[in-house]
Design a protein around this motif. Sequence first.
Motif, PDB file in Angstrom:
ATOM      1  N   VAL A 366       6.367   9.072   3.501  1.00 38.11           N
ATOM      2  CA  VAL A 366       7.618   9.433   2.848  1.00 38.11           C
ATOM      3  C   VAL A 366       7.538  10.881   2.401  1.00 38.11           C
ATOM      4  O   VAL A 366       6.607  11.256   1.683  1.00 38.11           O
ATOM      5  N   GLY A 367       8.500  11.671   2.824  1.00 32.96           N
ATOM      6  CA  GLY A 367       8.507  13.073   2.423  1.00 32.96           C
ATOM      7  C   GLY A 367       9.719  13.797   2.952  1.00 32.96           C
ATOM      8  O   GLY A 367      10.467  13.266   3.787  1.00 32.96           O
ATOM      9  N   LYS A 373       5.582  14.596   9.418  1.00 37.74           N
ATOM     10  CA  LYS A 373       5.319  13.154   9.415  1.00 37.74           C
ATOM     11  C   LYS A 373       5.147  12.613  10.840  1.00 37.74           C
ATOM     12  O   LYS A 373       4.194  11.905  11.136  1.00 37.74           O
ATOM     13  N   THR A 485      13.411   9.430   2.056  1.00 41.01           N
ATOM     14  CA  THR A 485      13.512   8.884   0.701  1.00 41.01           C
ATOM     15  C   THR A 485      13.200   7.395   0.737  1.00 41.01           C
ATOM     16  O   THR A 485      13.327   6.740   1.770  1.00 41.01           O
ATOM     17  N   LEU A 486      12.810   6.853  -0.422  1.00 41.23           N
ATOM     18  CA  LEU A 486      12.468   5.440  -0.507  1.00 41.23           C
ATOM     19  C   LEU A 486      13.637   4.587  -0.968  1.00 41.23           C
ATOM     20  O   LEU A 486      13.722   3.404  -0.636  1.00 41.23           O
ATOM     21  N   GLN A 494      10.043  -2.390   2.042  1.00 39.64           N
ATOM     22  CA  GLN A 494       9.029  -1.549   1.401  1.00 39.64           C
ATOM     23  C   GLN A 494       7.765  -2.352   1.118  1.00 39.64           C
ATOM     24  O   GLN A 494       6.645  -1.839   1.219  1.00 39.64           O
ATOM     25  N   ILE A 499       2.869   2.697   1.252  1.00 39.49           N
ATOM     26  CA  ILE A 499       3.604   3.939   1.057  1.00 39.49           C
ATOM     27  C   ILE A 499       2.625   5.097   0.820  1.00 39.49           C
ATOM     28  O   ILE A 499       1.761   5.028  -0.051  1.00 39.49           O
ATOM     29  N   ARG A 501       3.002   9.148   0.131  1.00 43.68           N
ATOM     30  CA  ARG A 501       3.966  10.215  -0.131  1.00 43.68           C
ATOM     31  C   ARG A 501       3.416  11.564   0.343  1.00 43.68           C
ATOM     32  O   ARG A 501       2.251  11.889   0.082  1.00 43.68           O
ATOM     33  N   PRO A 503       4.602  15.111  -0.482  1.00 42.80           N
ATOM     34  CA  PRO A 503       5.608  15.764  -1.334  1.00 42.80           C
ATOM     35  C   PRO A 503       6.133  17.082  -0.804  1.00 42.80           C
ATOM     36  O   PRO A 503       7.132  17.580  -1.273  1.00 42.80           O
TER      37      PRO A 503
END
Length: 822
Positions: A366-367, A373, A485-486, A494, A499, A501, A503
């Motif tokens: 997630v980023g 990614k 985004t989550l 989820q 997960i 991240r 950032p």
Amino acid sequence: MIFKLNRPKSSTEGFKKEIEMVPLLPLRDIVIFPHIMVPLFIGRERSIAALEHAMGQDSLILLCTQKDAKKDDPSENDIYRVGVLGNILQLLRLPDGTVKALIEGKKRAEIRHFLSNPNYFIVEVEEIVESYEHTTEVEALMRTNLVSFEQYIKLNKKIPQEVLQAINTLTDPGWLADNIASHLAIKIEEKQPLLEIVHPVKRLEKVLYVMQREIEVLQIEGRIKSRVKKQMEKTQKEYYLNEQIRAIQKEMGEKDDLRSEIQDLEKRIKRKRLSSEASTKMRHELKKLKLMSPMSAEATVVRNYIDWVLALPWYEKTKDKLDIVEAERILNEDHYGLEKPKERILEYLAVQSLVKKMKGPILCLVGPPGVGKTSLAKSVARALGRNFVRLSLGGVRDEAEIRGHRRTYIGALPGKIIQSLRKAKTNNPVFCLDEVDKMSTDFRGDPSAALLEVLDPEQNNAFNDHYLDMDYDLSEVMFITTANTLYSIPLPLQDRMEIIRIPGYTEVEKLNIAQLFLIPKQRQANGLTPENIEFSENAILNVIRQYTREAGVRNLEREIAGICRKVAREVAKEGLEHKVRVSSQTVSKYLGVPKFRFGRSEEKDEVGLTTGLAWTEFGGELLLTEVVILPGRGKLIITGKLGEVMQESAQAAMSYVRSRASDLGLPLDFYRRVDIHIHIPEGAIPKDGPSAGITLATTLVSALLKIPVHRDIAMTGEITLRGRVLPIGGLKEKIIAAHRGQIKTVLIPKDNEKDLKDIPPRILKAVEVIPVEHMDEVLLRALVLEKPETLFKPRPDADQMPSPAFLPAAAETPGDHEIHAH
């Protein structure tokens, strides 16, 4: 002399004449009726002798049918007792020894005794004479028989129309019954009883019954023949057309032989290693295919289905590279930073090397956009030595895209999961599900719900695609999903994923990525050599700060590509020896006017102006907050295109200041005498999020007390009504933004202190981070105070103090206290 018998013998009834002795001719497969002329072919010696005797004596001969036609030498018990006395009209011996006889039936007769004769049968017979009374009922019965016989002739095409014309002239019911019975295509066992019925009317009734039954049978046969004929015509037409197609294809050099195709499928099924369920189903489907027409739509569906099943990698897999050192080298070679994802991949390799089989992990990266990614997933496949397959889920809103279509639909296909595995050619690839947060839902189902089975390690070993309609093992696949985004990913989905991240990159990380990856890549893409172009470190920083605003490096790569293209043009014009050094001063020459203002702190301490910190998808930003006090009636005006959360933060900050009014030396009703205008510059940019509470409260207190705020202090955190500071997100990006803006001190919530370990040590050395728990601490550190201890000193005469900003008190009117947001 004719005499009457009171009781007829056997099954006959009527009048019988005196006994006669006549030769007997046993018949096979035929019953002869009176008044009928029949040609016979006789081959047995005893029958020929009987014919010759009757012909020589110019006498009649008895024609009786054998019970069993297969017997060549019948005995007395093998011959029916009732027959027909016939007259031999013609006798002709044929070359092969057989005799052709033309015989006309005359009268019914019944055998009384068999007389001894070694050459042929001689019997004593009694002639049977018929009698009846001609009535209207008999006439109706005759007409009914004629109508039915006409219908019978139409159905049985073997009887000529002349027969019907001859029968129509008959007026005797017995003669009519005998003529019709002789033409019925029924068995000997049914004709003989008709011969034995003596009474003409009863015989006519029986003939009508048999004839009606035969008509019904013939009608059914006609319908069956009609259906069969239509089917045969259709089949013949299809066969003819198929043969034409084959001939054309052969002329064109194409080969489309169904038999060879089926043989090829049989060989493939035998060679292919399938699950037991798949193997059974393939044999069943192939059996169905053999029975189908090659050009039918169903055959095409079955062939496609078999092809899909055989093309899937049921047990084919690549061998994992379990060298952790080599895998770490590959990951570092492809990506700079991203320590957490790399660490997780190496952990997976370590466990895989220690256990025989491990369920494939399901990671969710997630980023923000452009942080690498998807390319990281490619690097994972390269490090593991596995095949890589990618599926973008952006905009997918049909459940069938994941689970496939049922084969009842025209054009049905497996889902994207199965299709991608066919492309991968192995059942253990690295499978990247891109943009998992951008799926949508409509009347065709929820694709995110269909993904629950795919991404559940406890269930995906028996994933059931609607098209395949059987279980497929996905447990060997390593799924890596990506999302920006989550919050838009459903919670059950989820829960299936681990997960991780990402950032975003710091300025230093972007600098290293540009030097190690982006510049060499774009230099090669634009045909330049290291001698043609060189970037200084300050030039790269200038591009990062003034021409990009992002968490990733996509726009940075575009800007570097733009510089390389312009340099390539110069090299093409000046020659291959031309060399360009790009410095911070020459960046604007290639990229034009800077697109973004590089965030910096204020030059001096200001009243009512505080530096806040904000997180955006492009990274951290400095957020200047202004408050002015105006004459008015208690309005709270909020401008700067703020979202609902920030408006609520402003109201909470106002309530906190009012609750501490007496401690801060403000009149309790200060808010009724003034209008307070809160503004956050760059109003065209939407701003929202729970992290501006303490910034707004500090700005309000500064403006109301006319106390400046330190220009080199920035802050982030949410506030409660009682002044407690709540934790926030995006701390790393915010502190990086503070460092970039030359901020010396950052106030953060105490609960966020644990997140400081994610921040590069180089930045923490340059920026002092102070955790705070209460708004009082924030004010004491942020405001420029000569004597900090006097800030919260209660003042008993606060109600008599002049209004803030030395504004005259406004006339109070009920309902004047309002809040306006712009």
